[in-house]
Every structure is written in structure tokens, then in C-alpha cells.
Scaffold this motif. Structure first.
Motif, PDB file in Angstrom:
ATOM      1  N   UNK A   1       9.181   6.703 -11.302  1.00  0.00           N
ATOM      2  CA  UNK A   1       9.961   5.763 -10.495  1.00  0.00           C
ATOM      3  C   UNK A   1       9.173   4.475 -10.197  1.00  0.00           C
ATOM      4  N   UNK A   2       7.944   4.375 -10.731  1.00  0.00           N
ATOM      5  CA  UNK A   2       7.058   3.267 -10.369  1.00  0.00           C
ATOM      6  C   UNK A   2       7.668   1.899 -10.513  1.00  0.00           C
ATOM      7  N   UNK A   3       8.356   1.674 -11.613  1.00  0.00           N
ATOM      8  CA  UNK A   3       8.990   0.395 -11.881  1.00  0.00           C
ATOM      9  C   UNK A   3       9.966  -0.011 -10.794  1.00  0.00           C
ATOM     10  N   UNK A   4      10.824   0.925 -10.403  1.00  0.00           N
ATOM     11  CA  UNK A   4      11.876   0.572  -9.447  1.00  0.00           C
ATOM     12  C   UNK A   4      11.298   0.379  -8.065  1.00  0.00           C
ATOM     13  N   UNK A   5      10.315   1.199  -7.719  1.00  0.00           N
ATOM     14  CA  UNK A   5       9.619   1.001  -6.442  1.00  0.00           C
ATOM     15  C   UNK A   5       9.007  -0.392  -6.426  1.00  0.00           C
ATOM     16  N   UNK A   6       8.421  -0.785  -7.563  1.00  0.00           N
ATOM     17  CA  UNK A   6       7.776  -2.094  -7.627  1.00  0.00           C
ATOM     18  C   UNK A   6       8.792  -3.218  -7.477  1.00  0.00           C
ATOM     19  N   UNK A   7       9.943  -3.042  -8.099  1.00  0.00           N
ATOM     20  CA  UNK A   7      10.969  -4.081  -7.995  1.00  0.00           C
ATOM     21  C   UNK A   7      11.352  -4.295  -6.536  1.00  0.00           C
ATOM     22  N   UNK A   8      11.643  -3.189  -5.840  1.00  0.00           N
ATOM     23  CA  UNK A   8      12.034  -3.306  -4.435  1.00  0.00           C
ATOM     24  C   UNK A   8      10.909  -3.936  -3.615  1.00  0.00           C
ATOM     25  N   UNK A   9       9.681  -3.487  -3.869  1.00  0.00           N
ATOM     26  CA  UNK A   9       8.551  -4.022  -3.118  1.00  0.00           C
ATOM     27  C   UNK A   9       8.374  -5.509  -3.374  1.00  0.00           C
ATOM     28  N   UNK A  10       8.478  -5.890  -4.642  1.00  0.00           N
ATOM     29  CA  UNK A  10       8.305  -7.293  -4.980  1.00  0.00           C
ATOM     30  C   UNK A  10       9.301  -8.170  -4.239  1.00  0.00           C
ATOM     31  N   UNK A  11      10.553  -7.729  -4.191  1.00  0.00           N
ATOM     32  CA  UNK A  11      11.558  -8.520  -3.476  1.00  0.00           C
ATOM     33  C   UNK A  11      11.219  -8.601  -1.990  1.00  0.00           C
ATOM     34  N   UNK A  12      10.814  -7.457  -1.430  1.00  0.00           N
ATOM     35  CA  UNK A  12      10.438  -7.441  -0.013  1.00  0.00           C
ATOM     36  C   UNK A  12       9.286  -8.381   0.268  1.00  0.00           C
ATOM     37  N   UNK A  13       8.282  -8.346  -0.608  1.00  0.00           N
ATOM     38  CA  UNK A  13       7.112  -9.204  -0.403  1.00  0.00           C
ATOM     39  C   UNK A  13       7.507 -10.676  -0.493  1.00  0.00           C
ATOM     40  N   UNK A  14       8.395 -10.975  -1.435  1.00  0.00           N
ATOM     41  CA  UNK A  14       8.827 -12.363  -1.595  1.00  0.00           C
ATOM     42  C   UNK A  14       9.476 -12.855  -0.305  1.00  0.00           C
ATOM     43  N   UNK A  15      10.349 -12.017   0.248  1.00  0.00           N
ATOM     44  CA  UNK A  15      11.026 -12.404   1.491  1.00  0.00           C
ATOM     45  C   UNK A  15       9.998 -12.644   2.587  1.00  0.00           C
ATOM     46  N   UNK A  16       9.032 -11.744   2.700  1.00  0.00           N
ATOM     47  CA  UNK A  16       8.048 -11.890   3.777  1.00  0.00           C
ATOM     48  C   UNK A  16       7.201 -13.146   3.599  1.00  0.00           C
ATOM     49  N   UNK A  17       6.824 -13.431   2.343  1.00  0.00           N
ATOM     50  CA  UNK A  17       6.013 -14.631   2.103  1.00  0.00           C
ATOM     51  C   UNK A  17       6.800 -15.881   2.448  1.00  0.00           C
TER      52      UNK A  17
ATOM     53  N   UNK B   1       0.832  -1.208   0.000  1.00  0.00           N
ATOM     54  CA  UNK B   1       0.000   0.000   0.000  1.00  0.00           C
ATOM     55  C   UNK B   1       0.866   1.259   0.000  1.00  0.00           C
ATOM     56  N   UNK B   2       1.896   1.273   0.863  1.00  0.00           N
ATOM     57  CA  UNK B   2       2.759   2.467   0.915  1.00  0.00           C
ATOM     58  C   UNK B   2       3.521   2.610  -0.396  1.00  0.00           C
ATOM     59  N   UNK B   3       4.146   1.498  -0.815  1.00  0.00           N
ATOM     60  CA  UNK B   3       4.928   1.560  -2.050  1.00  0.00           C
ATOM     61  C   UNK B   3       4.033   1.917  -3.226  1.00  0.00           C
ATOM     62  N   UNK B   4       2.816   1.348  -3.239  1.00  0.00           N
ATOM     63  CA  UNK B   4       1.897   1.637  -4.325  1.00  0.00           C
ATOM     64  C   UNK B   4       1.498   3.096  -4.345  1.00  0.00           C
ATOM     65  N   UNK B   5       1.310   3.680  -3.166  1.00  0.00           N
ATOM     66  CA  UNK B   5       0.982   5.099  -3.102  1.00  0.00           C
ATOM     67  C   UNK B   5       2.082   5.940  -3.727  1.00  0.00           C
ATOM     68  N   UNK B   6       3.327   5.632  -3.357  1.00  0.00           N
ATOM     69  CA  UNK B   6       4.438   6.391  -3.944  1.00  0.00           C
ATOM     70  C   UNK B   6       4.535   6.145  -5.445  1.00  0.00           C
ATOM     71  N   UNK B   7       4.337   4.886  -5.832  1.00  0.00           N
ATOM     72  CA  UNK B   7       4.451   4.569  -7.261  1.00  0.00           C
ATOM     73  C   UNK B   7       3.356   5.251  -8.060  1.00  0.00           C
ATOM     74  N   UNK B   8       2.179   5.426  -7.443  1.00  0.00           N
ATOM     75  CA  UNK B   8       1.098   6.095  -8.163  1.00  0.00           C
ATOM     76  C   UNK B   8       1.360   7.590  -8.279  1.00  0.00           C
ATOM     77  N   UNK B   9       1.958   8.154  -7.228  1.00  0.00           N
ATOM     78  CA  UNK B   9       2.188   9.601  -7.247  1.00  0.00           C
ATOM     79  C   UNK B   9       3.384   9.963  -8.103  1.00  0.00           C
ATOM     80  N   UNK B  10       4.437   9.145  -8.024  1.00  0.00           N
ATOM     81  CA  UNK B  10       5.655   9.451  -8.775  1.00  0.00           C
ATOM     82  C   UNK B  10       5.854   8.347  -9.799  1.00  0.00           C
TER      83      UNK B  10
END
Lengths: 100, 308, 104, 491
Positions: free
Chosen positions: D25-41, D13-22
């Protein structure tokens, strides 16, 4: 017959009226307003239930406040989408007739 | 008072029916605004002043502004007339809804609810007003997600592509300018008052945010009407400045930061330390007010790209 | 106390009469400018009477001030809004008479 | 509760908010988020394997249950979280290399992912309403991202249906609150009783959710929306978004409203499912457009899920949960099989459209003759979609067949078995000429560089665009080989 009964019935009628607008009217603006009226009807039931308690139950009040903001968000998106549909359609008509 | 209720109920049903039935879209929109105003009266009758305030500001005011703006951008403002079948079928929702409502009458008497729980815990919640306690403490997660909905409604609207052009009328004279110079600061002041009052009386972030959004929208419209649409609108550019955009996310971030802090300090996710609950709630509310106001205003103004 | 209640009630009723008159004018008058005239004049007066009745009922300085503020704000916004509507209506009127001239 | 569960919702949600506003940079925010989510899962699954400290009920804000919003994590929710996460990651990987991905996509779907996770965890009726609204808005915007003619109209239709469905749901929530004065699912399960209001509320909610799932008579929006959306969006919508409302029906039907289930409602759902299988397959057989074919196949596959729901809701069904085994979770494998296969097939369809610039099925056959990987993906995907043995879908389908026989509902065997045949038939429209063409191409006159004439090769695409759908489809086969229950007990 007290005010809660009255508003329970009004809410039900409004919900069905809104649904009528969504189903029977062609213009998208009517459909959007119909959905909003359905939502308001649901809020009316929530608040009528809240008014049974003394003092009034605060939880439905908070739920409806949240719901009002959700409804305006959905409405803003729907209106923007309607404008795009109207722009893309040949007669600038905001209906779904030509989408099949 | 029962007569007032009956009259109100009858009027509101008629207004809703007219709103959906008429083929004149302008009439439809005006009827919807009237519907919102009547609803807020109903909310007052149902002892819900908070929602009445929000309904007037958002359900009637902002929705009305959005609808009227949409209407001015559409080419055709008349829908097809309701067919004879549709006209006759209008009886169905009335009968069905009536039957449905009557079948709910068993719910009138016993009053299950969370009222007692809300009031018993109110001293722990950091605020005195029960609705604010529910919104920002007991069910804060709902409120946080609802700020997310606002955010994504904006993102979704942006994803649709450029907006339609306005068919604005250029006004003569400076009446509107002076009006807005009087009203915008007053609206901001009232917004602050309503926000502050939310701790112990009806009011809070939602109503304050809606008022502040109205101030932005008023300034935007006045600028549009006085300058003509060729000029870039300063208000729109202010709202979409990157630094201001950070404020859009402020409400969501404040919720999440406080929520995670509560988690790490052992009060559970979205929990507050009771001693600081009041201050934290106020901080969140201030951030949320700005988020709500800016995003609602941005939903109205659009980002500035227009179809030719 | 009783007398004040009656006076207050009277004020509210007078206010309502003005409201009814304004609404009648809105419905029955033929063009936008006269409708505007009926609406703003009668309704502002009506609102004034209703609020006067309210002040008598509550008789509390804070409430009085708030009601006064409401009245002033409503008058200001009514004036502004009717100014805007009036301009629009006037332009439409001009437009219409021009097109009639063309027909002749 | 440590930071893992909230993190799964807050991070997107936080990363998506930033990616929607800026958006730049959306792609790179998504990459970082995706890796983070993978680790958490992964961490969450490791925990489930060993300790299981996250399983169970979490109340938010430090309050007790009826007052506070509760989260509830059990095996089903956990598996759904995993499925949503992995399919999202795969589709985002595809979108990364897809040149036609809009920069709005990243912020939108991160929000959708967060909404999905919040929905899967939530155990509170009104909170669920808020999450489905968020998910619904995101889904509509994803459809409207396409600039194709008719996409806006399809999105509009979807939005109207989706909002109406939400309003039905909200009305049901209001009635439940009026009757019982509480919103938490766990508490409701204890107090729900038979009366008119409760039955009414549950039917209304069911109706709204059925419309959002695109169950048979309410399916009209789905082929349009999924057929006209951009590739990655179609895949996400078909694989995940419709499963959210299905998940809710499942949750409510076996949770708080289990006492209300009767054979009538089970029969009704089974009928809807049967009709969905027949009608969806028929329309998939007739349509000239590739993406609409796959979208109609989704309508048909929802039929299987509805029959599964009918079996869960039938009070005669034997669903005893033993230490080792919870039979109803076999339905999850049907969801997973459909999600993985359908995502893969939509991505392949996207590849074909990228290559031929045509949406027509007949134009796309030309690609297949010189594209072995695409052909393999389509072939494996078709068989997996039909639910033949050795695939994940078979596990779920076998359970459906077994349960129907145990219930004495022999007529259900017809749609269950014929559905698979139909699937092979309409997918065969693509496969059979492709194989023929492949043979023809081998003998066709060659161009100067050795490639057959009039053949467009898949090699024009970046390799991840081919690999992602292949891996998705292959996983349906590989998962079927592994033990059914990733972490032992009670699953």
C-alpha cells in the motif's frame, strides 16, 4: 587525578582508536566495530561529565541511552549491508577494495 | 578505588585495540563483546546504572548476537593482517587521544549541567526517577525519534534484499529446549519488572525492550538449532505477522498521539497534563517496550527470504 | 561486625582464587573440552564464594534472595552453554580424527 | 502552537512507518501524505505572508528552554522546509511513473522527509544528532535500493563515512555539554566564549558535517553513491540530503558559534570550496558515465556553497540585516537553484538510462536527436547549473562575487567565474554532440513510420517522466523573475 579525569582521557584515546580502525583497517567488520567504539567513547565523555554533579546529572544518562539504541540500529544496518557487499564481491571478501 | 578505575581504563583500551587490530574476525567479535561488558562496568563507576543495564543488554548482548550471527553467515572469517605501517601507526591514536584527553582536564572541576533543573521539576514530571523523567518527559521528542530510527533501520535492512543463509549446527538432545522454556518466561517477567521499576529506580522501556528482544531471539535460535533451518521458524513468522507489525509502530504512535493530545489540550507539543503524566508515561513505555523488543528481534531474525 | 567483614572478605578472596584458576585453565589447557571443564567448574564455585561474601556483607533477606537467584541462573546458563559448546567441540573432534584416518 | 508544525514532522513519519511495514500500500499512503504535506506547506506560507504566528521559538513538552528541546522557525528554516517539500513532491511524482521504482522507496523517503523536517526545525544539539542519524540511515538505504553492481559497496562506503561524521558530531556535542552544560542553540549563543574546548568542539563538529556534505577532500563517497543509486534516490540525495548537513554548518556558524568565526576558518573553507570546484569539474569532464558526471558536478557545486559559508563565517563580511533585507539569505537561493536543477538533471539522466539501458554517456547521445523536451531540459538545466544571468543561481553567485570583492579576496573571483565556464564545458559534452546529432538526424534516412533510423525517441516514456524534470529546471528560471523575497520583511 580522579575518576573523571581518567575516563575523560580514556574516552579520548578510545575515540582515536576507533577512528584508527575505521581508517586503517580494510575489513568492513573492523570499520563497523571502529565506528561503534568511537560512539562508545563519546558516550564515555557524556557520562564522565554527568558524574561531576552530585547526584549525577540525569540528562546525559538519557542521551546515552538514546545513543545506545541508535548505535545498535546503525550496526544492524551496517552488518546487513556488509553481508551484501561480501556476497556481491568476487572473492566473498567484505572489503571496499573493488568498489573504485 | 582510583586503582580500579586505572585498571579498568587500561584494560578497556587494550581490549578495544585488540578488537580492531586482530585479523581473526571471531576474536574481534569476542573482544567487542568484552568491550561492551567492560563499558558497562565503567558506566557503573560513573554512577550511571541505567546506561550500564542498557549497555549489557544491547551493547554487549544484542550486538554480540548480531555480530556472531553475521560471522556464521560470512564465508571468510579472517581479514588481511594489519600491515607494518598500520601496526606502527597504532601509536598515533594513543598519543593523539592522550593529548586530547589531557587538554580536556580543564572540564573536570566546574560542573555545569541540567541536574538542578531536572530535580526541581521532577514532581511535575509524573515519575520519580530522573533518567526516566528526562527520557519520557523533558526530552520525549528525542526518544520518539529514536524509535523512528529503529523502525527505519529495519526498513533499510529490508530494502537491502534477501539475507544470507545460516551455517547452523543441528544440536542433539533437548537441553536447549528446556533451557528456553525456563528462560523465555523468566526474561518476559524480568522485562515487566524492569519496565515497572523505571518509574522510580534504574530501568525502563529501553532495558525492558532489550530483555524482551533477547527472549524472542533466544526462542528463535533454539528453534533454529533444534529443527534445522529447513523448517520455517515460528518466531519469525509471529514477529512479522501483520497484526504484530502494528505493535512495532505502537511506540511511535503512542508518543505522537499523546504528544498531539498535549498540544490540543494546551500543554504544548509532547506535553502531558501533570495530573496524568505518570499514567501516560507508563502507557507510552509499555508501547515502546513492545516496539523496541519486536524491532530489535526482527533486525536479528530477518524476514525469512534467503539467498539460495 | 568486624568479624563478619573479615569472613566476607575471605570468601571473596577465595572466590577470586577460583576465578584465577579457571582463567588459567582456559588459557593453558590444550583442547576445547578440558578448557570448558576448567572454566565452568572453577568459575561457578568462584562465583558462589563471591556471592556468599556479598550476602554476609549486606545481610538483608531481599539481597540474599537476589544473589541466590543470580547464582542459580548463572549455573543453569553455564550448564546449557557448555552443553552446546561441548557438542560443537565434540563434533569437530570427530571430524578431525576422521580426516586423520583418511590421511593414513 | 497549533498542529501545523508538528504535523509537518509527524505526518511523514507515521505514514512512512505504515508504508514501510505494509509495502503493497506504500504508493497510496504516499499519495495521501504528499497531498497533506502540500496543504500544510501552503498554509504555513500563507501564515508567513500575513501573520507570522509560527515564526520564532517553540519549546516542546511545556518545559522551559535549557531543559526542553526547542524548535526554531525562521525564514531560512521555512524556506528550506518549502524547498524540501516541493522537491520531494516532484521527485515522488516522477518515481510514481518510473517503472523501476522499488516498493521500499516510499516508506524510506517518507521517513527521510520527516527526518529532514525535524532537522530543519530543531534547535537542540543532541536532537539534531538523532535526526541526522535517521536521515543518514535512510539515505544509505536509498542508495542500496539499486541492484546495480557496486551499489552495495557504494552504499557501504557512504554508511561508514556518514556514521563516522555523526560520531564526530556527537563528540562535539559531548564537549559542548561538558563545557556549558546545555544543548539548546539559542542559549548557547549567549554563553559561548573563546576557549580551547569550544574551539575543539566546533572544529570536530565542522569536520563531521563537512564529511557528510562531501566537501572537497572528503568527497570520495559521493560520486559512487549518487552515481549508482536508483534515479529518484540520486535526485533526492543530491538535491536535498547533502544540504541538510550544509544547513547545520550554516545554522551553527552564524548562531551559537558565530563568536568563534575568524578569518582563518573562512580562508580554509574558501580554499576547500575552490579545490572542490576545480577537482569536481575536472572529474566531471573525464568520466564516461552520465550519472557520475552529474554527481561530480554536485561535488563542484558544493564548492560554491562552501565559498558562501566562508563569506558568512568571515567576521569582516558586512551582513547587516535591515528591515527589508538579510543578505546572507541570498545563499539560500544558491542552495535552491542547485537543488532544483540537480534534481531535474538526475531525473533526465534516469530517463536516458531507461531508454537506452546503458549508463555510458556515448550511448545516450542517440536518444537526444529525437527528443526535444529532454534536450530542452538538459539545455536549460546546464545554463541554470552554470548560474548564468536570468537564473536563480545567478542571484546567489552574484552575491558571492560582490562579497568577495568587498572583502578584498579577489582570488575567489577565479573559481567563482571559472566554475560556471567549467559547468558549461562538462555539460557541453552531452549537449554539443546532441545538437550536432539532431541536425544529422534531420537528414538521416527515415524509417517507414517517418522516424529517423537509430534514434530512440523520448515518446516511449510516460509524459510525467518528461514533464517533472522540465518543470523542475524551468522553475529555476521562473523563480528568478519573481521578487526575491516571497514574504516581504527581513528576508
Amino acid at each position: 587525578m580522579n575518576e573523571i579525569a581518567i575516563y575523560l582521557i580514556t574516552g579520548s584515546v578510545l575515540f582515536c582508536l576507533g577512528l584508527w580502525g575505521v581508517v586503517m583497517r580494510e575489513h568492513l567488520l573492523h570499520k563497523i566495530l571502529g565506528v561503534n567504539i568511537m560512539g562508545s567513547a563519546a558516550f564515555m565523555l557524556f557520562l564522565a561529565f554527568a558524574a561531576r554533579a552530585e547526584p549525577a546529572d540525569a540528562v546525559p544518562h538519557a542521551l546515552v541511552l538514546t545513543g545506545i539504541v541508535v548505535a545498535i540500529s546503525a550496526m544492524a544496518l551496517a552488518l546487513a549491508l556488509m553481508k551484501r557487499v561480501a556476497k556481491e564481491s568476487e572473492q566473498h571478501q567484505a572489503t571496499l577494495e573493488d568498489s573504485q | 578505588m582510583i586503582i580500579v578505575d586505572l585498571l579498568l581504563a587500561l584494560t578497556i583500551v587494550l581490549v578495544a585495540a585488540r578488537c580492531l587490530y586482530t585479523s581473526n574476525l571471531a576474536e574481534s567479535v569476542v573482544m567487542f563483546i568484552v568491550f561492551g561488558l567492560l563499558l558497562s562496568l565503567v558506566w557503573v563507576r560513573l554512577y550511571a546504572p541505567d546506561t550500564a543495564l542498557a549497555e549489557v543488554a544491547i551493547g554487549a548482548g544484542l550486538a554480540g548476537a548480531l555480530l556472531l550471527a553475521t560471522l556464521s553467515q560470512l564465508h571468510l572469517t579472517h581479514a588481511a593482517k594489519a600491515t607494518a605501517m598500520a601496526r606502527i601507526s597504532l601509536i598515533i591514536p594513543v598519543l593523539l587521544g592522550g593529548a586530547l584527553g589531557v587538554s580536556l582536564l580543564s572540564l573536570v572541576q566546574p560542573a555545569p549541567g541540567l541536574s538542578d533543573l531536572v530535580m526541581n521539576n521532577i514532581t511535575q514530571s509524573g515519575v520519580e526517577h530522573p533518567v526516566t523523567a528526562v527520557l519520557l518527559n523533558y526530552r520525549a521528542w528525542d526518544t520518539a525519534l529514536e524509535l523512528a530510527i529503529l523502525m527505519w533501520a529495519w526498513a533499510a535492512q529490508r530494502a537491502l534484499g534477501p539475507n544470507l543463509a545460516w551455517h547452523g549446527v543441528r544440536l542433539q538432545g533437548l537441553v536447549l529446549v528446556y533451557f528456553s522454556r525456563l528462560m523465555v518466561p523468566l526474561l518476559a517477567l524480568v522485562a515487566g519488572y524492569v519496565l515497572w521499576q523505571g518509574a522510580y529506580a534504574p530501568g525502563g522501556a529501553f532495558q525492558a525492550g532489550a530483555l524482551l528482544a533477547t527472549a524472542f531471539i533466544l526462542a528463535f535460535i533454539v528453534q533454529q538449532a533444534q529443527l534445522g533451518q529447513a523448517n520455517p521458524a515460528v518466531i519469525r513468522r509471529f514477529i512479522h505477522h501483520w497484526a504484530v507489525k502494528l505493535l512495532w509502530l505502537g511506540g511511535l504512535l503512542a508518543f505522537f498521539v499523546v504528544g498531539l493530545a498535549g498540544l490540543l489540550l494546551g500543554y504544548g507539543f509532547m506535553g502531558y497534563a501533570p495530573a496524568y503524566a505518570g499514567a501516560l508515561i507508563l502507557a507510552i513505555e509499555i508501547a515502546a517496550t513492545f516496539s523496541i523488543a519486536l524491532i530489535l528481534a526482527a533486525l536479528f531474525t530477518g524476514e525469512g527470504r534467503r539467498y539460495e | 561486625m568486624f568479624l563478619i567483614d573479615i569472613v566476607a572478605l575471605l570468601m571473596v578472596v577465595i572466590g577470586l582464587v577460583f576465578f584465577v584458576a579457571g582463567t588459567l585453565g582456559l588459557l593453558r589447557f590444550t583442547d576445547d573440552l578440558t578448557r570448558l571443564h576448567a572454566l565452568t567448574k572453577a568459575d561457578n564455585l568462584g562465583l558462589g564464594f563471591v556471592l556468599l561474601g556479598m550476602t554476609l556483607l549486606f545481610f538483608n533477606l531481599l539481597v540474599m534472595l537476589k544473589l541466590l537467584l543470580i547464582w542459580v541462573l548463572v549455573i543453569i546458563s553455564a550448564a546449557t552453554v557448555s552443553h552446546v559448546i561441548g557438542q560443537r567441540a565434540y563434533k569437530q573432534l570427530l571430524h578431525r580424527s576422521e580426516s586423520q584416518d583418511d590421511h593414513r | 502552537m497549533t498542529v501545523l508544525l508538528p504535523g509537518l514532522v509527524l505526518l511523514p513519519l507515521i505514514a512512512g512507518g505504515f508504508a514501510a511495514l505494509f509495502r503493497q500500500q506504500g504508493r497510496w499512503i504516499t499519495l495521501a501524505t504528499g497531498l497533506g504535506m502540500l496543504v500544510m506547506l501552503v498554509l504555513l506560507s500563507i501564515d508567513a505572508w500575513g501573520v507570522g504566528q509560527y515564526q520564532g521559538l517553540w519549546t516542546l513538552g511545556g518545559w522551559e528552554r535549557p531543559l526542553a528541546i526547542a524548535w526554531y522557525l525562521d525564514d531560512l528554516a521555512h524556506l528550506m522546509l518549502l524547498l524540501v517539500g516541493l522537491v520531494s513532491l516532484a521527485i515522488m511524482a516522477y518515481a510514481w511513473f518510473d517503472t523501476e521504482t522499488s516498493d521500499h522507496f516510499w516508506g524510506l523517503w517518507l521517513g527521510g522527509w520527516g527526518a529532514m523536517n525535524a532537522l530543519l526545525l530543531s534547535s537542540d544539539l543532541f536532537n539534531i544528532y538523532v535526526t541526522i542519524e535517521l536521515l543518514g540511515l535512510v539515505a544509505v538505504a536509498l542508495v542500496a535500493l539499486s541492484t546495480k553492481a557496486g551499489a552495495a559497496a557504494a552504499a557501504m562506503r557512504y554508511l561508514i563515512i556518514s556514521l563516522t561524521g555523526s560520531m564526530f558530531f556527537l563528540l562535539g556535542v559531548a564537549l559542548i555539554y561538558g563545557q556549558y552544560g546545555r544543548l539548546d542553540l539559542i542559549g548557547l549563543a549567549e554563553v559561548v566564549e573563546h576557549n580551547w574546548v569550544t574551539h575543539l568542539a566546533w572544529s570536530i563538529m565542522l569536520l563531521g558535517l563537512l564529511a557528510k556534505t562531501a566537501a572537497w577532500p572528503l568527497h570520495g563517497w559521493l560520486p559512487l553513491a549518487h552515481g549508482r543509486a536508483p534515479t529518484a534516490a540520486s535526485a533526492l540525495l543530491s538535491a536535498l540530503v547533502i544540504k541538510a548537513s550544509f544547513y547545520l554548518m550554516w545554522r551553527f556558524g552564524v548562531g551559537p558559534f558565530a563568536a568563534l568565526s575568524n578569518e582563518l576558518i573562512a580562508m580554509l573553507l574558501a580554499l576547500l570550496g575552490t579545490m572542490a570546484i576545480f577537482w569536481g569539474s575536472w572529474r566531471a569532464w573525464k568520466t564516461p558515465l552520465l550519472k557520475e558526471l552529474i554527481a561530480w558536478s554536485t561535488v563542484a557545486q558544493i564548492g560554491y556553497l562552501l565559498i558562501g559559508l566562508a563569506i558568512l563565517f568571515n567576521p569582516q563580511s558586512i551582513l547587516t540585516v535591515s528591515e527589508q533585507f538579510n543578505p546572507s539569505l541570498l545563499l539560500f537561493w544558491l542552495i535552491a537553484a542547485h537543488a532544483l536543477t540537480k534534481a531535474g538533471l538526475f531525473l533526465v539522466a534516469g530517463n536516458l538510462i531507461l531508454l537506452t539501458h546503458s549508463y555510458q554517456l556515448k550511448d545516450q547521445l542517440a536518444v537526444l536527436c529525437n527528443s526535444p523536451l529532454t534536450l530542452w531540459t538538459l539545455g536549460l538545466g546546464s545554463v541554470a547549473l552554470a548560474g548564468l544571468p536570468l537564473t536563480l543561481g545567478f542571484i546567489g553567485k552574484w552575491w558571492l562575487i560582490e562579497s568577495s570583492v568587498a572583502l578584498g579576496q579577489f582570488w575567489l573571483l577565479a573559481p567563482l567565474i571559472l566554475g560556471g565556464v567549467f559547468t558549461l564545458a562538462y555539460m557541453g559534452r552531452l549537449l554539443q554532440p546532441a545538437f550536432e546529432q539532431r541536425l544529422l538526424c534531420q537528414y538521416a534516412p527515415k524509417q517507414s513510420d517517418g522516424r529517423p533510423a537509430e534514434c530512440i525517441s523520448e515518446r516511449q516514456l510516460a509524459w510525467p517522466l518528461l514533464a517533472v524534470p522540465f518543470i523542475l529546471v524551468l522553475s529555476v528560471w521562473v523563480l528568478a523573475l519573481f521578487p526575491l523575497y516571497p514574504w516581504g520583511a527581513t528576508l
